[in-house]
Design a protein around this motif. Structure first.
Motif, PDB file in Angstrom:
ATOM      1  N   THR A  45      16.857  34.353 -46.512  1.00  0.00           N
ATOM      2  CA  THR A  45      16.867  34.520 -47.942  1.00  0.00           C
ATOM      3  C   THR A  45      16.323  35.871 -48.095  1.00  0.00           C
ATOM      4  O   THR A  45      15.743  36.812 -47.381  1.00  0.00           O
ATOM      5  N   PRO A  76      11.793  39.263 -51.020  1.00  0.00           N
ATOM      6  CA  PRO A  76      11.446  40.104 -52.109  1.00  0.00           C
ATOM      7  C   PRO A  76      11.249  41.659 -51.800  1.00  0.00           C
ATOM      8  O   PRO A  76      10.446  41.885 -50.802  1.00  0.00           O
ATOM      9  N   THR A  98      12.294  23.574 -53.138  1.00  0.00           N
ATOM     10  CA  THR A  98      12.077  24.881 -52.545  1.00  0.00           C
ATOM     11  C   THR A  98      11.138  25.981 -53.366  1.00  0.00           C
ATOM     12  O   THR A  98      10.746  27.128 -52.614  1.00  0.00           O
ATOM     13  N   TRP A  99      10.551  25.534 -54.325  1.00  0.00           N
ATOM     14  CA  TRP A  99       9.415  26.466 -54.946  1.00  0.00           C
ATOM     15  C   TRP A  99       8.226  26.609 -54.056  1.00  0.00           C
ATOM     16  O   TRP A  99       7.713  27.766 -53.562  1.00  0.00           O
ATOM     17  N   VAL A 102       9.243  29.201 -51.214  1.00  0.00           N
ATOM     18  CA  VAL A 102       9.232  30.348 -51.720  1.00  0.00           C
ATOM     19  C   VAL A 102       7.931  30.923 -51.809  1.00  0.00           C
ATOM     20  O   VAL A 102       7.457  32.177 -51.277  1.00  0.00           O
ATOM     21  N   TYR A 103       7.101  30.145 -52.370  1.00  0.00           N
ATOM     22  CA  TYR A 103       5.482  30.428 -52.425  1.00  0.00           C
ATOM     23  C   TYR A 103       5.121  30.802 -51.083  1.00  0.00           C
ATOM     24  O   TYR A 103       4.366  31.843 -50.702  1.00  0.00           O
ATOM     25  N   LEU A 144       6.405  34.220 -49.657  1.00  0.00           N
ATOM     26  CA  LEU A 144       5.595  35.453 -50.176  1.00  0.00           C
ATOM     27  C   LEU A 144       4.139  35.532 -49.453  1.00  0.00           C
ATOM     28  O   LEU A 144       3.589  36.483 -49.109  1.00  0.00           O
ATOM     29  N   LEU A 145       3.336  34.208 -49.480  1.00  0.00           N
ATOM     30  CA  LEU A 145       2.219  34.418 -48.912  1.00  0.00           C
ATOM     31  C   LEU A 145       2.224  34.767 -47.418  1.00  0.00           C
ATOM     32  O   LEU A 145       1.127  35.500 -47.056  1.00  0.00           O
ATOM     33  N   ASN A 198      13.300  32.076 -44.208  1.00  0.00           N
ATOM     34  CA  ASN A 198      12.787  30.711 -45.004  1.00  0.00           C
ATOM     35  C   ASN A 198      14.227  30.024 -44.961  1.00  0.00           C
ATOM     36  O   ASN A 198      15.272  30.687 -45.367  1.00  0.00           O
ATOM     37  N   LEU A 199      14.054  28.840 -44.291  1.00  0.00           N
ATOM     38  CA  LEU A 199      15.489  28.179 -44.082  1.00  0.00           C
ATOM     39  C   LEU A 199      15.898  27.369 -45.333  1.00  0.00           C
ATOM     40  O   LEU A 199      16.988  26.691 -45.298  1.00  0.00           O
ATOM     41  N   GLY A 200      15.128  27.633 -46.338  1.00  0.00           N
ATOM     42  CA  GLY A 200      15.772  26.666 -47.540  1.00  0.00           C
ATOM     43  C   GLY A 200      15.522  25.128 -47.724  1.00  0.00           C
ATOM     44  O   GLY A 200      14.968  24.708 -46.735  1.00  0.00           O
ATOM     45  N   PRO A 201      16.296  24.326 -48.694  1.00  0.00           N
ATOM     46  CA  PRO A 201      16.115  22.981 -48.714  1.00  0.00           C
ATOM     47  C   PRO A 201      16.777  22.122 -47.600  1.00  0.00           C
ATOM     48  O   PRO A 201      17.817  22.664 -46.858  1.00  0.00           O
TER      49      PRO A 201
END
Lengths: 162, 426
Positions: free
Chosen positions: A9, A12, A35-36, A39-40, A43-44, A54-57
């Protein structure tokens, strides 16, 4: 799986020194569309100095295995909140541990792992027995123990933690 | 009586139709849930929410779970034989109690076939809303799947009803104008496929005044885009991180009902006090339906704001830009995402440009921090470029949850205590 092999992805913009500690794969179980949480966690974990893929849903087991082969991650973080995390986590970690290169990579799971909330100690024990290095249920303190766990991962090379 | 007609008749009586999100894998429990929904002190339609295995087309795993007695997070309509579903619905579903299938699949053909075999023709979704946020299927494949699925639905059901899920898009942090635009565009896509009974959704966001403006904007756009079909508006109670206190959860549900009543929306999908923790029980769903139905209508619905509002203007600009891409709405949607004319904040799907970003203003409005290539002049507000830290991101994600929980705690009642699991499913 047609079309979209686990694309990374967009990172950021405000990323800390990128990936100096290696790569962490953030993923979920194959039926989980949320996915929230991913994504969190991305970032962390980036803020902790890792490069994150991040492989997503709805990640199929085979795709995760292939992405592990591609990225040689320091750690795999499985996050699931749809209630199937327990059932599917057992299957998924069995698949990962059966791969010769993935027997020792730290693999953790967290979130809402069953459909009734507050899973039993037996469920946690089952997941650990099946091959996870740690299980983080959604509750007070879960995130702190996750951060402590990430801090305990050695730089450069994965090792067996259990 | 069709689903659309049921809702229309209640609108004429001035009654808001309320509906749960509810699905259980055991047909006896599913039937009990529908009976309880029907018998609630509210004007209701029933829901069959499907399980996650069925959503992703993994019917083998769903069948295995049924065989092993493992409870799923919804009703596996493909794994259950059609007769099982017919028997489960027998004597419950009727002209006075329509039942809608809610699924979440970018590849719904199997699901629509199972619905047809069980005599069901009312459902929801959309080529964008059930692809980008939740799936791995490429958008053009999802559009093709949804074309084929609409055809199947039209061939197999007498008066099928389709609801757009486009008013939700990730549940939170998508500015309302884009929710309105995508919901209207998915409605237009359904119409172009020949569907003649449609509902357009809008999910409650962070600011009541902005939400009212958005529902009016949706109505205004659809009056122009869907002149020759039966359509109504369905409001979703907040789909993001939900309050953890009973008082906070009920406060948010009251807000959603008030939004529907004050904008003349015809149908409302509720959420329960258990939402933040797990799959709700039947009793919790009934309590939510009755709570929503009991919210006073107040004054007559306010007149739609003039077409000059910011939400309407932004939504109009997006719809216009998309429709200019191609005469076929499906193709236009694919091109629009490719060009970033639509761009969902924080959506990690590879077909989403991923440049647009949103933020919550001090007064709780959702606005654009970065408009990427969206066809919006001036960026729609004070640009606040740059990414969020994980802590800032979490505070945006929990904005609504915290606000309603804090209000409940300030009320110093028992409703401020964290909701406690009653320990049984029904």
């Amino acid at each position: 799986m047609s079309g979209h092999p686990g694309a990374e992805t967009a990172a950021p913009p405000r990323m800390p020194p990128a990936g100096r500690r290696g790569t962490v794969i953030v993923t979920t179980v194959s039926s989980d569309a949320h996915t929230w949480n991913l994504v969190y966690l991305q970032l962390l974990i980036q803020e902790l100095g890792y490069h994150v893929v991040n492989l997503g849903p709805c990640v199929p087991d085979d795709l995760l295995v292939a992405e592990c082969g591609r990225h040689a991650p320091q750690m795999v973080v499985v996050s699931s909140v749809n209630g199937h995390g327990y059932q599917e986590g057992l299957r998924l970690v069995g698949r990962l541990r059966s791969e010769p290169g993935l027997a020792a990579v730290p693999v953790v799971i967290g979130g809402k792992l069953g459909i009734q909330g507050g899973e039993s100690e037996r469920h946690v024990a089952d997941l650990l027995d099946a091959g996870f290095d740690a299980v983080f249920e959604e509750r007070a303190g879960g995130m702190v123990s996750f951060l402590n766990f990430v801090a305990s991962i050695p730089r450069g090379a994965a090792r067996e933690l259990r | 009586m069709s689903f659309g007609e049921f809702v229309r008749r209640n609108r004429e009586r001035g009654v808001l139709v309320v509906q749960p999100r509810m699905g259980f894998s055991d047909p006896r429990v599913m039937r009990a849930g529908l009976v309880a929904t029907r018998d609630a002190r509210a004007t209701t339609v029933g829901t069959l929410t499907l399980d996650s295995y069925t959503r992703v087309g993994d019917h083998g795993s769903a069948a295995r779970a049924l065989r092993d007695g493992v409870a799923l997070n919804g009703y596996p309509i493909v794994a259950h034989p059609p007769d099982t579903t017919r028997r489960m619905l027998g004597g419950v579903r009727s002209d006075a109690f329509p039942v809608q299938v809610r699924h979440g699949s970018p590849r719904p053909l199997d699901i629509f076939a199972a619905m047809a075999a069980a005599g069901l023709g009312d459902t929801e979704g959309g080529p964008v809303s059930y692809c980008l946020p939740y799936g791995r299927a490429p958008l053009d494949e999802s559009v093709a799947n949804w074309r084929a699925s609409c055809r199947l639905l039209l061939e197999s059901a007498v008066e099928p009803h389709l609801e757009t899920f486009g008013g939700c898009m990730m549940g939170q942090l998508c500015p309302p104008s884009q929710l309105v635009a995508i919901s209207a565009l998915e409605g237009l896509f359904f119409r172009q496929q020949g569907v003649r009974s449609i509902s357009v959704s809008y999910a409650q966001q962070t600011n009541p005044a902005q939400d009212r403006e958005a529902v009016h904007a949706l109505r205004g756009l659809c009056a122009r885009l869907l002149p020759d079909v039966d359509w109504h508006v369905v409001v979703y109670t907040y789909m993001g991180m939900y309050p953890r206190t009973a008082g906070g959860a009920l406060g948010l549900l009251t807000g959603a009902a008030t939004l529907a009543l004050s904008t003349g929306a015809e149908r409302l999908i509720v959420k329960t006090v258990a939402e933040s923790q797990r799959i709700p029980t039947i009793a919790e769903n009934v309590a939510a339906l009755e709570h929503a139905a009991g919210v006073p209508a107040g004054a007559a619905p306010e007149p739609a704001a003039a077409a000059g509002g910011e939400v309407y203007q932004e939504a109009y600009a997006m719809v216009e830009a998309v429709l200019n891409c191609d005469a076929d709405v499906g193709n236009a949607l694919v091109q629009a995402f490719k060009r970033g004319l639509l761009d969902i904040p924080y959506c990690v799907h590879p077909d989403n440009a991923g440049r647009a970003r949103s933020y919550i203003t001090a007064d709780g409005r959702l606005r654009w921090a970065d408009t990427g290539s969206l066809p919006l002049a001036g960026g729609g507000g004070a640009a606040r470029r740059g990414g969020l830290t994980s802590a800032e991101f979490m505070s945006a994600l929990t904005y609504v949850q915290n606000r309603y929980d804090t209000e409940a705690m300030a009320a110093r009642s028992s409703a401020a205590l964290p909701y406690v699991f009653p320990g049984r499913i029904i």
